[in-house]
Design a protein around this motif. Structure first.
Motif, PDB file in Angstrom:
ATOM      1  N   VAL A 138      20.383  35.557 -20.837  1.00  0.00           N
ATOM      2  CA  VAL A 138      20.530  34.168 -20.414  1.00  0.00           C
ATOM      3  C   VAL A 138      19.718  33.283 -21.345  1.00  0.00           C
ATOM      4  CG1 VAL A 138      20.096  32.476 -18.591  1.00  0.00           C
ATOM      5  CG2 VAL A 138      20.829  34.796 -17.990  1.00  0.00           C
ATOM      6  N   LEU A 139      20.353  32.247 -21.863  1.00  0.00           N
ATOM      7  CA  LEU A 139      19.642  31.204 -22.595  1.00  0.00           C
ATOM      8  C   LEU A 139      19.754  29.937 -21.761  1.00  0.00           C
ATOM      9  CD1 LEU A 139      19.622  30.405 -26.351  1.00  0.00           C
ATOM     10  CD2 LEU A 139      20.020  28.567 -24.718  1.00  0.00           C
ATOM     11  N   ALA A 140      18.617  29.400 -21.353  1.00  0.00           N
ATOM     12  CA  ALA A 140      18.633  28.250 -20.451  1.00  0.00           C
ATOM     13  C   ALA A 140      17.863  27.081 -21.039  1.00  0.00           C
ATOM     14  CB  ALA A 140      18.044  28.631 -19.094  1.00  0.00           C
ATOM     15  N   ARG A 141      18.474  25.919 -21.005  1.00  0.00           N
ATOM     16  CA  ARG A 141      17.866  24.662 -21.464  1.00  0.00           C
ATOM     17  C   ARG A 141      17.705  23.797 -20.216  1.00  0.00           C
ATOM     18  NH1 ARG A 141      17.728  22.028 -26.575  1.00  0.00           N
ATOM     19  NH2 ARG A 141      17.834  19.756 -26.485  1.00  0.00           N
ATOM     20  N   VAL A 142      16.468  23.669 -19.753  1.00  0.00           N
ATOM     21  CA  VAL A 142      16.227  23.121 -18.421  1.00  0.00           C
ATOM     22  C   VAL A 142      15.193  21.998 -18.448  1.00  0.00           C
ATOM     23  CG1 VAL A 142      16.768  25.335 -17.347  1.00  0.00           C
ATOM     24  CG2 VAL A 142      14.404  24.799 -17.933  1.00  0.00           C
ATOM     25  N   TYR A 143      15.110  21.292 -17.357  1.00  0.00           N
ATOM     26  CA  TYR A 143      14.088  20.260 -17.203  1.00  0.00           C
ATOM     27  C   TYR A 143      12.739  20.884 -16.832  1.00  0.00           C
ATOM     28  CZ  TYR A 143      17.475  16.457 -17.542  1.00  0.00           C
ATOM     29  OH  TYR A 143      18.424  15.581 -18.004  1.00  0.00           O
ATOM     30  N   LYS A 144      12.729  21.801 -15.871  1.00  0.00           N
ATOM     31  CA  LYS A 144      11.485  22.342 -15.336  1.00  0.00           C
ATOM     32  C   LYS A 144      11.230  23.758 -15.849  1.00  0.00           C
ATOM     33  CE  LYS A 144      12.003  19.739 -11.015  1.00  0.00           C
ATOM     34  NZ  LYS A 144      12.144  19.859  -9.533  1.00  0.00           N
ATOM     35  N   HIS A 145      10.092  23.935 -16.498  1.00  0.00           N
ATOM     36  CA  HIS A 145       9.753  25.268 -17.003  1.00  0.00           C
ATOM     37  C   HIS A 145       9.604  26.276 -15.860  1.00  0.00           C
ATOM     38  CE1 HIS A 145       8.322  27.955 -20.182  1.00  0.00           C
ATOM     39  NE2 HIS A 145       7.548  28.462 -19.240  1.00  0.00           N
ATOM     40  N   ASN A 146       9.179  25.812 -14.705  1.00  0.00           N
ATOM     41  CA  ASN A 146       9.036  26.712 -13.556  1.00  0.00           C
ATOM     42  C   ASN A 146      10.349  27.387 -13.186  1.00  0.00           C
ATOM     43  OD1 ASN A 146       6.318  26.186 -13.312  1.00  0.00           O
ATOM     44  ND2 ASN A 146       6.564  24.608 -11.744  1.00  0.00           N
ATOM     45  N   ASP A 147      11.472  26.707 -13.452  1.00  0.00           N
ATOM     46  CA  ASP A 147      12.772  27.319 -13.191  1.00  0.00           C
ATOM     47  C   ASP A 147      12.986  28.546 -14.079  1.00  0.00           C
ATOM     48  OD1 ASP A 147      13.281  25.402 -11.306  1.00  0.00           O
ATOM     49  OD2 ASP A 147      14.672  24.243 -12.537  1.00  0.00           O
ATOM     50  N   LEU A 148      12.530  28.449 -15.324  1.00  0.00           N
ATOM     51  CA  LEU A 148      12.632  29.593 -16.230  1.00  0.00           C
ATOM     52  C   LEU A 148      11.761  30.748 -15.763  1.00  0.00           C
ATOM     53  CD1 LEU A 148      12.552  27.870 -19.741  1.00  0.00           C
ATOM     54  CD2 LEU A 148      14.499  29.010 -18.688  1.00  0.00           C
ATOM     55  N   ASP A 149      10.557  30.426 -15.299  1.00  0.00           N
ATOM     56  CA  ASP A 149       9.661  31.464 -14.787  1.00  0.00           C
ATOM     57  C   ASP A 149      10.316  32.243 -13.647  1.00  0.00           C
ATOM     58  OD1 ASP A 149       7.667  30.771 -16.546  1.00  0.00           O
ATOM     59  OD2 ASP A 149       6.624  29.470 -15.119  1.00  0.00           O
ATOM     60  N   LEU A 150      10.933  31.507 -12.722  1.00  0.00           N
ATOM     61  CA  LEU A 150      11.566  32.159 -11.575  1.00  0.00           C
ATOM     62  C   LEU A 150      12.773  32.981 -12.011  1.00  0.00           C
ATOM     63  CD1 LEU A 150      11.747  32.691  -8.586  1.00  0.00           C
ATOM     64  CD2 LEU A 150      12.954  30.508  -8.302  1.00  0.00           C
ATOM     65  N   MET A 151      13.579  32.448 -12.916  1.00  0.00           N
ATOM     66  CA  MET A 151      14.740  33.189 -13.409  1.00  0.00           C
ATOM     67  C   MET A 151      14.307  34.489 -14.075  1.00  0.00           C
ATOM     68  SD  MET A 151      17.393  30.354 -14.909  1.00  0.00           S
ATOM     69  CE  MET A 151      18.604  31.610 -15.225  1.00  0.00           C
ATOM     70  N   ALA A 152      13.256  34.399 -14.897  1.00  0.00           N
ATOM     71  CA  ALA A 152      12.768  35.586 -15.592  1.00  0.00           C
ATOM     72  C   ALA A 152      12.239  36.630 -14.613  1.00  0.00           C
ATOM     73  CB  ALA A 152      11.682  35.196 -16.585  1.00  0.00           C
ATOM     74  N   LYS A 153      11.617  36.159 -13.548  1.00  0.00           N
ATOM     75  CA  LYS A 153      11.081  37.070 -12.537  1.00  0.00           C
ATOM     76  C   LYS A 153      12.204  37.810 -11.828  1.00  0.00           C
ATOM     77  CE  LYS A 153       8.414  37.076  -8.216  1.00  0.00           C
ATOM     78  NZ  LYS A 153       7.729  36.234  -7.206  1.00  0.00           N
ATOM     79  N   GLU A 154      13.314  37.136 -11.555  1.00  0.00           N
ATOM     80  CA  GLU A 154      14.390  37.726 -10.765  1.00  0.00           C
ATOM     81  C   GLU A 154      15.452  38.431 -11.605  1.00  0.00           C
ATOM     82  OE1 GLU A 154      14.310  38.017  -7.623  1.00  0.00           O
ATOM     83  OE2 GLU A 154      12.554  36.754  -7.270  1.00  0.00           O
ATOM     84  N   ALA A 155      15.573  38.081 -12.873  1.00  0.00           N
ATOM     85  CA  ALA A 155      16.611  38.673 -13.722  1.00  0.00           C
ATOM     86  C   ALA A 155      16.187  40.050 -14.225  1.00  0.00           C
ATOM     87  CB  ALA A 155      16.904  37.756 -14.899  1.00  0.00           C
ATOM     88  N   THR A 156      17.170  40.885 -14.491  1.00  0.00           N
ATOM     89  CA  THR A 156      16.915  42.196 -15.099  1.00  0.00           C
ATOM     90  C   THR A 156      17.395  42.220 -16.539  1.00  0.00           C
ATOM     91  OG1 THR A 156      19.015  43.003 -14.192  1.00  0.00           O
ATOM     92  CG2 THR A 156      17.015  43.420 -12.902  1.00  0.00           C
ATOM     93  N   ILE A 157      17.720  41.065 -17.070  1.00  0.00           N
ATOM     94  CA  ILE A 157      18.127  40.903 -18.468  1.00  0.00           C
ATOM     95  C   ILE A 157      17.207  39.875 -19.111  1.00  0.00           C
ATOM     96  CG2 ILE A 157      20.559  41.534 -18.081  1.00  0.00           C
ATOM     97  CD1 ILE A 157      21.201  38.551 -17.919  1.00  0.00           C
TER      98      ILE A 157
END
Length: 354
Positions: A138-157
């Motif tokens: 997943v490549l994500a361009r987002v407003y909130k960095h915290n969203d990336l943290d959560l995605m990384a925590k839950e993703a297995t990729i």
């Protein structure tokens, strides 16, 4: 801006361990390599060591040489797919990711806010878990960095930061590749930043010292970089023996600089602050007068798009400006990230000097 560095680092470590175990379960032990990045996330350059950063730049040089200059076809992403989530518009990040992944034989899927609403129609946790079952990264361009943290925590990729309010790591990898190509190395260079204390600067601050580069930063009062990142930068500078200057005087920052860098003064989401910001940044435009204070071999970088108040035409279109080479290198560095995080491929080109 709320940002807990200790919690962020702990989450990153736990996520990395989780993904390493999953990868070994499916594929067996990783190949013995001096640097092994397969399965990792790229959320911030702070989480990457000096050797790992050099490996990514070496990989980018290798792919650029083999594909662009030798005309080779390397289908390293064949059979793989990339989910591209963009909450913010983009030219270089989107094009570099889409064309780069496709050039390597993969299938990129571009998703805008019209296609997917992070945390609205579906929770970030559920989104991360669904994408993990359908795509390879997943490549994500987002407003909130915290969203990336959560995605990384839950993703297995692997989850890759395409830009957040806190960091822009892919841009800085391209900057470093551009400087390495131009100067033949990075160690000992002095980078001067004149402008806003934003996400692009944060990524420079968390990585420059690891590659032996000195950093001089000029920002107006009230627009300094995040204090927590400044503390990390001070620690890095001390550890790697580099120099660090923070000032409000652009000319002081430009003194003896090899590289003059700036960026937009008004990021996406800050449009209502335009009048205030233009007033605050008066005197921060990079001009040939600024360059007189720099080293004789100075160059100029800007991540684009550029506005004339940030840098005048004389500097922007000068022979010292590397901005279009820098833009092209967004493609080769993002390809290097994809190959490093998704395959066991090792660069064939002799390792460059850093």
């Amino acid at each position: 801006m709320l940002f807990n560095v200790r919690n962020f680092v702990n989450v990153a470590k736990l996520t990395g361990i989780r993904k390493q175990l999953l990868r070994q379960f499916w594929s067996g032990p990783p190949a013995q390599m001096s640097v092994h990045l397969k399965g990792r996330d790229l959320l911030t350059l702070q989480n990457y060591t000096a050797d790992e950063l050099k490996h990514l730049l070496w990989m980018a040089s290798d792919l650029k040489q083999r594909i662009k200059h030798k005309g080779e076809y390397l289908p390293l992403m064949q059979g793989k797919s990339l989910a591209m989530i963009f909450e913010k518009r983009s030219t270089r990040t989107r094009l570099s990711a889409e064309t780069g992944f496709a050039l390597l034989g993969g299938h990129p899927s571009f998703l805008t806010t019209q296609d997917i609403h992070l945390g609205i129609n579906e929770s970030l946790t559920d989104t991360a878990r669904v994408l993990s079952r359908m795509t390879n990264a997943v490549l994500a361009r987002v407003y909130k960095h915290n969203d990336l943290d959560l995605m990384a925590k839950e993703a297995t990729i692997p989850v890759i930061n395409g830009l957040s309010d806190l960091y822009h790591p892919l841009q800085i990898l391209a900057d470093y590749l551009t400087l390495q190509e131009h100067y033949g190395g990075l160690n000992g260079l002095t980078i001067t930043w004149i402008g806003d204390g934003n996400n692009v600067l944060h990524s420079i601050m968390t990585s420059a010292a690891k590659l032996g580069m000195h950093l001089r930063i000029a920002t107006p009062r009230g627009f300094e970089p995040d204090l927590r990142i400044t503390k990390i930068t001070e620690q890095n500078s001390k550890e790697y023996g580099t120099k660090l200057l923070l000032t409000t005087d652009p000319l002081e920052a430009a003194d003896s600089a090899n590289v003059l860098v700036t960026d937009t003064w008004i990021s996406m989401g800050q449009e209502e602050e335009k009048k205030e910001r233009l007033k605050a940044f008066k005197g921060y435009q990079i001009t040939m007068q600024t360059a007189k204070y720099a080293a004789s071999n100075w160059t100029f970088l800007h991540c684009l798009p550029r506005k004339p108040e940030e840098v005048d035409d004389e500097v922007f279109y000068s022979p010292q400006s590397l901005v279009f080479q820098e833009a092209e290198n967004r493609k080769w560095t993002i390809m290097a990230v994809m190959v490093s995080l998704l395959t066991d491929y090792s660069p064939q080109l002799q390792k460059p000097t850093f």
